[in-house]
Enzyme design. Structure first.
Site: not given
Length: 281
Positions: A82, A86, A141, A138, A84
């Protein structure tokens, strides 16, 4: 004439001096002016300062590191994850640059009409010959949460997340039985990873490479690329394998999606592009 020339040179020198002072002033603004959250947010100096610190640290430990990096890449893994912020791939895996060939998008989708993803997979499998493909979702999400909550989003994001809703629809009975919305979203994260792993097995280049390595199993040791569905938890920093046997899902899909079959003397011992990676004698 000479006086005019000297005056022009003087004005040019003054302009250059002014330009240098202005540039210095702007750099000082980047580093010295602060707001309630620290340095001005429009400054990107931290990227370059941190890069240089990292570069010097790497050179101190391994003076030839970048010279080797400049020549070629030989990653063992294709990582599909993803976007993202993080989920910093090399960081969470503790691996140096050059270890992972990476593709990231919202909700870690493997979409057969996504030219970018398909191009990455083709290059990683067909050219770089990666041994493993990791498909990583994750928890927490945003894309998954939007699908669970039926959030109305403008295109193209709405179009993209409809793929997640399709996964939701395929597993509606299980997911609808989960009353807690947060728990349901976490389970959809896991199911979505499994579905994207299945999508990887469907692709021509993956099946082709798996057949190729199966035929030379003594050289490669196992059928490649081996596909690994995993989930990362930003709340704990832990990366975990999903407890799933992919062959349980693939067995009933072979008649639809399998493109290659390796004929054996005994037809019952035939192997195909969606077969297992570990082949026992």
């Amino acid at each position: 004439m000479a006086a005019a020339l000297r005056a022009a040179v003087g004005r040019r020198a003054e302009a250059q001096l002014f330009s240098r002072r202005a540039s210095a002033a702007i750099r000082n603004l980047h580093t010295s002016r602060t707001c309630k959250d620290g340095p001005r947010k429009w400054s990107t100096d931290e990227l370059f300062v941190n890069n240089e610190a990292w570069r010097q640290d790497v050179l101190k430990k391994d003076p030839d590191f970048f010279a080797r990096q400049a020549k070629l890449q030989t990653p063992r893994y294709l990582w599909i994850g993803c976007s993202d912020s993080r989920v910093a791939t090399e960081t969470i895996c503790g691996l140096p640059p050059g270890s992972l060939f990476v593709h990231r998008n919202i909700a870690n989708l493997v979409n057969n009409v996504d030219v970018s993803a398909m191009g990455v997979i083709q290059y990683a499998v067909g050219v770089l010959k990666v041994e493993h493909i990791v498909i990583c979702g994750h928890y927490d999400c945003g894309g998954i949460a939007a699908a669970v909550k039926n959030v109305d989003l403008p295109s193209p994001l709405a179009n993209w997340l409809r793929n997640v809703r399709d996964v939701y629809r395929l597993h509606l009975e299980e997911l609808s039985s989960i009353q807690d919305q947060e728990v349901r979203a976490r389970r959809l994260v896991e199911i979505n990873v499994i579905e994207q792993a299945i999508n990887l097995y469907k692709t021509r280049i993956v099946q082709q490479r798996r057949v190729e390595t199966y035929k030379e199993i003594e050289e490669y040791g196992f059928v490649q690329p081996k596909i690994h569905p995993v989930v990362y938890d930003p709340g704990t920093g832990k990366l975990e394998r999903l407890d799933v046997e992919m062959q349980d899902y693939l067995r009933e899909l072979r008649d639809i999606y399998n493109l290659y079959t390796v004929a054996e003397d005994d037809e019952d011992l035939g192997w195909d592009g969606m077969g297992p990676s570990v082949v026992l004698p």
